[in-house]
Design an enzyme around this catalytic site. Structure first.
Site, PDB file in Angstrom:
ATOM      1  N   ILE A 109      38.146  42.724  46.033  1.00  0.00           N
ATOM      2  CA  ILE A 109      38.037  43.501  44.796  1.00  0.00           C
ATOM      3  C   ILE A 109      36.803  43.022  44.036  1.00  0.00           C
ATOM      4  O   ILE A 109      36.595  41.804  43.889  1.00  0.00           O
ATOM      5  CB  ILE A 109      39.306  43.311  43.912  1.00  0.00           C
ATOM      6  CG1 ILE A 109      40.592  43.538  44.725  1.00  0.00           C
ATOM      7  CG2 ILE A 109      39.249  44.214  42.681  1.00  0.00           C
ATOM      8  CD1 ILE A 109      40.780  44.925  45.309  1.00  0.00           C
ATOM      9  N   THR A 148      41.803  38.760  30.394  1.00  0.00           N
ATOM     10  CA  THR A 148      40.531  38.945  29.677  1.00  0.00           C
ATOM     11  C   THR A 148      39.447  39.624  30.505  1.00  0.00           C
ATOM     12  O   THR A 148      38.462  40.094  29.959  1.00  0.00           O
ATOM     13  CB  THR A 148      39.981  37.596  29.162  1.00  0.00           C
ATOM     14  OG1 THR A 148      39.942  36.672  30.262  1.00  0.00           O
ATOM     15  CG2 THR A 148      40.845  37.044  28.049  1.00  0.00           C
ATOM     16  N   ARG A 149      39.587  39.608  31.810  1.00  0.00           N
ATOM     17  CA  ARG A 149      38.561  40.265  32.638  1.00  0.00           C
ATOM     18  C   ARG A 149      39.154  40.629  33.998  1.00  0.00           C
ATOM     19  O   ARG A 149      40.320  40.333  34.283  1.00  0.00           O
ATOM     20  CB  ARG A 149      37.326  39.365  32.806  1.00  0.00           C
ATOM     21  CG  ARG A 149      37.630  38.024  33.416  1.00  0.00           C
ATOM     22  CD  ARG A 149      36.355  37.210  33.656  1.00  0.00           C
ATOM     23  NE  ARG A 149      36.679  36.062  34.478  1.00  0.00           N
ATOM     24  CZ  ARG A 149      36.941  34.850  34.004  1.00  0.00           C
ATOM     25  NH1 ARG A 149      36.883  34.617  32.717  1.00  0.00           N
ATOM     26  NH2 ARG A 149      37.245  33.862  34.836  1.00  0.00           N
ATOM     27  N   LYS A 197      48.234  30.938  47.610  1.00  0.00           N
ATOM     28  CA  LYS A 197      48.641  32.346  47.629  1.00  0.00           C
ATOM     29  C   LYS A 197      49.783  32.582  48.635  1.00  0.00           C
ATOM     30  O   LYS A 197      50.631  33.445  48.415  1.00  0.00           O
ATOM     31  CB  LYS A 197      47.436  33.241  47.951  1.00  0.00           C
ATOM     32  CG  LYS A 197      46.370  33.254  46.835  1.00  0.00           C
ATOM     33  CD  LYS A 197      46.933  33.787  45.532  1.00  0.00           C
ATOM     34  CE  LYS A 197      45.843  34.045  44.494  1.00  0.00           C
ATOM     35  NZ  LYS A 197      46.393  34.575  43.223  1.00  0.00           N
ATOM     36  N   TYR A 228      43.095  27.688  48.263  1.00  0.00           N
ATOM     37  CA  TYR A 228      43.419  29.016  47.712  1.00  0.00           C
ATOM     38  C   TYR A 228      44.452  29.738  48.585  1.00  0.00           C
ATOM     39  O   TYR A 228      45.437  30.288  48.086  1.00  0.00           O
ATOM     40  CB  TYR A 228      42.126  29.825  47.605  1.00  0.00           C
ATOM     41  CG  TYR A 228      42.269  31.207  46.998  1.00  0.00           C
ATOM     42  CD1 TYR A 228      42.466  31.371  45.626  1.00  0.00           C
ATOM     43  CD2 TYR A 228      42.174  32.351  47.795  1.00  0.00           C
ATOM     44  CE1 TYR A 228      42.573  32.639  45.064  1.00  0.00           C
ATOM     45  CE2 TYR A 228      42.281  33.618  47.241  1.00  0.00           C
ATOM     46  CZ  TYR A 228      42.476  33.764  45.875  1.00  0.00           C
ATOM     47  OH  TYR A 228      42.587  35.017  45.328  1.00  0.00           O
TER      48      TYR A 228
HETATM   49  P1  NDP Z   1      38.620  36.778  37.434  1.00  0.00           P
HETATM   50  O1  NDP Z   1      37.996  35.442  37.648  1.00  0.00           O
HETATM   51  O2  NDP Z   1      37.753  37.951  37.201  1.00  0.00           O
HETATM   52  O3  NDP Z   1      39.674  36.679  36.225  1.00  0.00           O
HETATM   53  C1  NDP Z   1      40.628  35.643  36.203  1.00  0.00           C
HETATM   54  C2  NDP Z   1      41.406  35.680  34.902  1.00  0.00           C
HETATM   55  O4  NDP Z   1      42.373  34.614  34.938  1.00  0.00           O
HETATM   56  C3  NDP Z   1      40.555  35.441  33.677  1.00  0.00           C
HETATM   57  O5  NDP Z   1      41.082  36.151  32.569  1.00  0.00           O
HETATM   58  C4  NDP Z   1      40.703  33.939  33.451  1.00  0.00           C
HETATM   59  O6  NDP Z   1      40.420  33.581  32.111  1.00  0.00           O
HETATM   60  C5  NDP Z   1      42.174  33.746  33.815  1.00  0.00           C
HETATM   61  N1  NDP Z   1      42.547  32.394  34.204  1.00  0.00           N
HETATM   62  C6  NDP Z   1      42.012  31.627  35.191  1.00  0.00           C
HETATM   63  N2  NDP Z   1      42.638  30.443  35.251  1.00  0.00           N
HETATM   64  C7  NDP Z   1      43.600  30.461  34.289  1.00  0.00           C
HETATM   65  C8  NDP Z   1      44.582  29.535  33.842  1.00  0.00           C
HETATM   66  N3  NDP Z   1      44.729  28.318  34.409  1.00  0.00           N
HETATM   67  N4  NDP Z   1      45.410  29.894  32.837  1.00  0.00           N
HETATM   68  C9  NDP Z   1      45.297  31.097  32.246  1.00  0.00           C
HETATM   69  N5  NDP Z   1      44.382  32.029  32.612  1.00  0.00           N
HETATM   70  C10 NDP Z   1      43.539  31.698  33.621  1.00  0.00           C
HETATM   71  O7  NDP Z   1      39.567  37.002  38.725  1.00  0.00           O
HETATM   72  P2  NDP Z   1      40.099  38.364  39.399  1.00  0.00           P
HETATM   73  O8  NDP Z   1      40.348  39.384  38.378  1.00  0.00           O
HETATM   74  O9  NDP Z   1      39.236  38.669  40.556  1.00  0.00           O
HETATM   75  O10 NDP Z   1      41.479  37.840  40.009  1.00  0.00           O
HETATM   76  C11 NDP Z   1      42.747  38.118  39.430  1.00  0.00           C
HETATM   77  C12 NDP Z   1      43.829  37.708  40.417  1.00  0.00           C
HETATM   78  O11 NDP Z   1      43.673  38.459  41.630  1.00  0.00           O
HETATM   79  C13 NDP Z   1      43.784  36.235  40.816  1.00  0.00           C
HETATM   80  O12 NDP Z   1      45.093  35.752  40.980  1.00  0.00           O
HETATM   81  C14 NDP Z   1      43.075  36.277  42.168  1.00  0.00           C
HETATM   82  O13 NDP Z   1      43.386  35.164  42.963  1.00  0.00           O
HETATM   83  C15 NDP Z   1      43.628  37.579  42.731  1.00  0.00           C
HETATM   84  N6  NDP Z   1      42.816  38.150  43.794  1.00  0.00           N
HETATM   85  C16 NDP Z   1      41.547  38.587  43.561  1.00  0.00           C
HETATM   86  C17 NDP Z   1      40.798  39.141  44.582  1.00  0.00           C
HETATM   87  C18 NDP Z   1      39.410  39.648  44.395  1.00  0.00           C
HETATM   88  O14 NDP Z   1      38.812  40.081  45.410  1.00  0.00           O
HETATM   89  N7  NDP Z   1      38.847  39.640  43.204  1.00  0.00           N
HETATM   90  C19 NDP Z   1      41.354  39.252  45.941  1.00  0.00           C
HETATM   91  C20 NDP Z   1      42.694  38.772  46.075  1.00  0.00           C
HETATM   92  C21 NDP Z   1      43.389  38.248  45.029  1.00  0.00           C
HETATM   93  P3  NDP Z   1      39.859  32.101  31.692  1.00  0.00           P
HETATM   94  O15 NDP Z   1      38.885  31.689  32.738  1.00  0.00           O
HETATM   95  O16 NDP Z   1      39.267  32.341  30.331  1.00  0.00           O
HETATM   96  O17 NDP Z   1      41.062  31.224  31.627  1.00  0.00           O
END
Ligand code: NDP
Length: 261
Positions: free
Chosen positions: A202, A32-33, A173, A169
């Site tokens: 990111i 979703t985001r 990971k 976290y």
């Molecule tokens: P965001 O918080 O922007 O998005 C997270 C997404 O995951 C949302 O769509 C959220 O929707 C969903 N989500 C969270 N928990 C659950 C759950 N239990 N079940 C289903 N959906 C879930 O995070 P990012 O886009 O930044 O991160 C995406 C991935 O990349 C993650 O795994 C993160 O750990 C990894 N990552 C990100 C980094 C960064 O710098 N941004 C760096 C390294 C890794 P909702 O809350 O509605 O459930």
């Protein structure tokens, strides 16, 4: 390689052709985001049909309908086995198959070790690590039967290097990396390839709370001189889902502008 593609448009168009995912169905958790949203966009642009989820079913449906026909949104908490099983079954019923699974849903609950509660630990490990296990278990069955599949797990450079205030976290990971390698060995004979992508810093909602000073510190320490975007990760995921990556399994592809090397 880039230079050769520049000089020889044939190389470039051949590569583009192999990044065509038409006919494939991709399931992206947390679409979703942020990074997940950009991964969905990249798959749709490559011709795939996409199923995405979040814990918020309305947001998932809204996001899918904004992407247009061929994309569907579902409510699923990836840390809950019954929901994951029902989600995978629903996607197989609605789309006929799952070819590519991207375990992207992720969550942080940062605090120092002695302040960390059991709930802080469990909530992060349940989404990031258990969620990856459950989704893979239920989505990879059809891939095994059809003898073709791709599982791409989003880990983090923090899973390689650790980070103060992120023991839950980084443990989750690092666990995703061990899981990726084990399952890659289990499923290789069925032509199901399992890899991980490790993003650096990111710009998404997950990292929005970071102070401007910390942001500047990261920027100054990234050799490529900029913070990453979701599209940087989406490109790596698309590559691993494509035919160009058909001899790659059990690997961790770090996409961080050179921050960790
Ligand atoms: P965001 O918080 O922007 O998005 C997270 C997404 O995951 C949302 O769509 C959220 O929707 C969903 N989500 C969270 N928990 C659950 C759950 N239990 N079940 C289903 N959906 C879930 O995070 P990012 O886009 O930044 O991160 C995406 C991935 O990349 C993650 O795994 C993160 O750990 C990894 N990552 C990100 C980094 C960064 O710098 N941004 C760096 C390294 C890794 P909702 O809350 O509605 O459930």
């Amino acid at each position: 390689m880039a230079r050769r593609a520049e000089l020889d448009p044939g190389v470039q168009s051949a590569n583009r052709l192999q990044l065509d995912l038409s006919g494939k169905v991709a399931l992206v958790t947390g679409g979703t985001r942020g990074i997940g949203h950009d991964i969905c966009r990249a798959f749709i642009d490559a011709g795939a049909r996409v199923a995405l989820c979040s814990r918020d079913g309305a947001a998932a449906e809204q996001t899918a309908s904004a992407f247009g026909e061929g994309t569907r949104g579902y409510a699923c908490d990836v840390g809950v086995a019954a929901q994951v099983e029902a989600f995978a079954k629903a996607v197989e019923k609605d789309f006929g198959q799952i070819d590519v699974l991207v375990n992207n849903a992720g969550f942080t609950k940062d605090t120092l070790l002695f302040l960390m509660t059991e709930a802080d630990w469990d909530s992060v490990v349940d989404t990031n690590l258990k969620g990856t296990f459950l989704m893979t278990k239920y989505a990879a069955r059809g891939m095994i039967k059809r003898r073709w599949g791709r599982v791409i797990n989003i880990t983090s450079v923090v899973g390689l290097n650790g980070n103060k205030g992120q023991s839950n976290y980084s443990a989750s990971k690092a666990g995703v990396i061990g899981f990726t390698k084990s399952v890659a060995k289990e499923l290789a004979s069925r032509n199901v390839l399992v890899n991980a992508v490790a993003p650096g810093y990111i710009e998404t909602e997950l990292t929005r709370a970071i102070t401007p000073e910390a942001k500047k510190y990261f920027q100054d320490n990234i050799p490529l001189g900029r913070l990453g975007q979701g599209s940087d990760i989406a490109s790596a995921v698309l590559f691993l889902a494509s035919d160009l990556a058909s001899y790659i399994t059990g690997q961790v592809l770090v996409v961080d502008g050179g921050m960790v090397m």
